[in-house]
Design a protein around this motif. Structure first.
Motif, PDB file in Angstrom:
ATOM      1  N   ARG A 233       0.537  -1.228   0.333  1.00 17.62           N
ATOM      2  CA  ARG A 233      -0.230  -0.014   0.099  1.00 17.62           C
ATOM      3  C   ARG A 233       0.900   1.174  -0.050  1.00 17.62           C
ATOM      4  O   ARG A 233       1.442   1.389   0.529  1.00 17.62           O
ATOM      5  CB  ARG A 233      -1.474   0.211   1.242  1.00 17.62           C
ATOM      6  CG  ARG A 233      -1.951  -1.087   1.592  1.00 17.62           C
ATOM      7  CD  ARG A 233      -2.787  -0.830   2.680  1.00 17.62           C
ATOM      8  NE  ARG A 233      -4.018  -2.306   2.707  1.00 17.62           N
ATOM      9  CZ  ARG A 233      -4.620  -2.002   1.944  1.00 17.62           C
ATOM     10  NH1 ARG A 233      -5.088  -0.969   0.696  1.00 17.62           N
ATOM     11  NH2 ARG A 233      -5.732  -3.040   2.035  1.00 17.62           N
ATOM     12  N   CYS A 234       0.213   2.269  -1.191  1.00 18.75           N
ATOM     13  CA  CYS A 234       0.969   3.465  -0.476  1.00 18.75           C
ATOM     14  C   CYS A 234       0.076   4.822  -1.097  1.00 18.75           C
ATOM     15  O   CYS A 234      -1.083   4.375  -1.304  1.00 18.75           O
ATOM     16  CB  CYS A 234       1.821   3.382  -1.719  1.00 18.75           C
ATOM     17  SG  CYS A 234       1.517   3.237  -3.428  1.00 18.75           S
ATOM     18  N   SER A 235      -0.113   5.594  -1.058  1.00 17.01           N
ATOM     19  CA  SER A 235      -0.579   6.846  -0.902  1.00 17.01           C
ATOM     20  C   SER A 235      -0.755   6.990  -2.328  1.00 17.01           C
ATOM     21  O   SER A 235       0.171   5.841  -3.018  1.00 17.01           O
ATOM     22  CB  SER A 235       0.002   8.038  -0.134  1.00 17.01           C
ATOM     23  OG  SER A 235       0.406   8.663  -0.628  1.00 17.01           O
ATOM     24  N   VAL A 236      -1.740   7.995  -3.021  1.00 20.39           N
ATOM     25  CA  VAL A 236      -1.782   8.422  -4.364  1.00 20.39           C
ATOM     26  C   VAL A 236      -0.305   9.422  -4.881  1.00 20.39           C
ATOM     27  O   VAL A 236       0.047   8.901  -6.403  1.00 20.39           O
ATOM     28  CB  VAL A 236      -3.124   9.157  -4.711  1.00 20.39           C
ATOM     29  CG1 VAL A 236      -2.892   9.485  -5.946  1.00 20.39           C
ATOM     30  CG2 VAL A 236      -4.284   8.240  -4.218  1.00 20.39           C
ATOM     31  N   TYR A 237      -0.046  10.281  -3.411  1.00 19.18           N
ATOM     32  CA  TYR A 237       0.871  10.849  -4.065  1.00 19.18           C
ATOM     33  C   TYR A 237       2.054   9.953  -4.997  1.00 19.18           C
ATOM     34  O   TYR A 237       2.937   9.901  -5.489  1.00 19.18           O
ATOM     35  CB  TYR A 237       1.110  12.097  -2.626  1.00 19.18           C
ATOM     36  CG  TYR A 237       2.892  12.496  -3.191  1.00 19.18           C
ATOM     37  CD1 TYR A 237       2.443  13.859  -3.655  1.00 19.18           C
ATOM     38  CD2 TYR A 237       3.884  12.202  -2.033  1.00 19.18           C
ATOM     39  CE1 TYR A 237       4.200  14.186  -4.107  1.00 19.18           C
ATOM     40  CE2 TYR A 237       4.741  12.735  -2.117  1.00 19.18           C
ATOM     41  CZ  TYR A 237       5.376  13.882  -3.417  1.00 19.18           C
ATOM     42  OH  TYR A 237       6.069  14.306  -3.271  1.00 19.18           O
ATOM     43  N   GLU A 238       2.718   9.254  -3.560  1.00 19.82           N
ATOM     44  CA  GLU A 238       3.736   7.856  -3.242  1.00 19.82           C
ATOM     45  C   GLU A 238       3.232   7.228  -4.858  1.00 19.82           C
ATOM     46  O   GLU A 238       4.944   7.419  -5.608  1.00 19.82           O
ATOM     47  CB  GLU A 238       3.224   7.195  -2.342  1.00 19.82           C
ATOM     48  CG  GLU A 238       4.492   7.894  -0.776  1.00 19.82           C
ATOM     49  CD  GLU A 238       3.432   6.551   0.222  1.00 19.82           C
ATOM     50  OE1 GLU A 238       4.594   7.260   1.249  1.00 19.82           O
ATOM     51  OE2 GLU A 238       2.733   6.349   0.436  1.00 19.82           O
ATOM     52  N   LYS A 239       2.162   7.151  -5.031  1.00 24.14           N
ATOM     53  CA  LYS A 239       1.952   6.221  -6.874  1.00 24.14           C
ATOM     54  C   LYS A 239       3.032   6.614  -7.677  1.00 24.14           C
ATOM     55  O   LYS A 239       2.738   6.429  -8.292  1.00 24.14           O
ATOM     56  CB  LYS A 239       1.118   5.413  -6.399  1.00 24.14           C
ATOM     57  CG  LYS A 239       0.700   5.053  -7.882  1.00 24.14           C
ATOM     58  CD  LYS A 239      -0.792   4.176  -7.898  1.00 24.14           C
ATOM     59  CE  LYS A 239      -1.029   3.051  -9.458  1.00 24.14           C
ATOM     60  NZ  LYS A 239      -2.320   2.719  -9.284  1.00 24.14           N
ATOM     61  N   LYS A 240       2.635   8.350  -7.743  1.00 17.77           N
ATOM     62  CA  LYS A 240       2.740   8.880  -8.054  1.00 17.77           C
ATOM     63  C   LYS A 240       4.612   8.728  -8.307  1.00 17.77           C
ATOM     64  O   LYS A 240       4.343   9.124  -9.932  1.00 17.77           O
ATOM     65  CB  LYS A 240       1.689  10.232  -8.433  1.00 17.77           C
ATOM     66  CG  LYS A 240       0.446   9.938  -8.932  1.00 17.77           C
ATOM     67  CD  LYS A 240      -0.195  11.956  -8.814  1.00 17.77           C
ATOM     68  CE  LYS A 240      -1.644  11.300  -9.067  1.00 17.77           C
ATOM     69  NZ  LYS A 240      -2.452  12.785  -9.170  1.00 17.77           N
TER      70      LYS A 240
END
Length: 98
Positions: free
Chosen positions: A9-16
């Motif tokens: 799992r990661c945040s949307v920001y981390e994924k981007k």
């Protein structure tokens, strides 16, 4: 053959951010995450502008080498200065690749 999946799992920001870094490196997001997790060094590719700047700097270095060779017999001090400048350009080219 890669057959196993690992999810995290990661945040949307981390994924981007991960996707952007993978794109700059020229590899897929999964390959980026896999390489990063295994501790491999991930090298980003140069942009077209950086590539053009690298080529221009290399051309300048070659020109100063030619100038140094041309004046070696007539003006040794000028040839020595051209060689010093070429050494500086060579150092910058090595740093540019990193």
């Amino acid at each position: 053959m890669k057959r196993e999946n690992i999810k995290f799992r990661c945040s949307v920001y981390e994924k981007k951010l991960l996707a952007m870094r993978a794109k700059r490196a020229g590899i897929s997001l999964s390959e980026y995450c896999r390489s990063s997790a295994l501790g491999n060094e991930i090298v980003e590719r140069m942009t077209p502008e950086q590539t053009e700047q690298f080529r221009m700097l290399a051309r300048y270095g070659n020109n100063f080498t030619r100038i140094g060779n041309m004046f070696r017999k007539h003006d040794p001090r000028l040839a020595m200065e051209a060689d010093k400048l070429m050494d500086e350009i060579r150092k910058q080219l090595i740093n540019f690749k990193k």
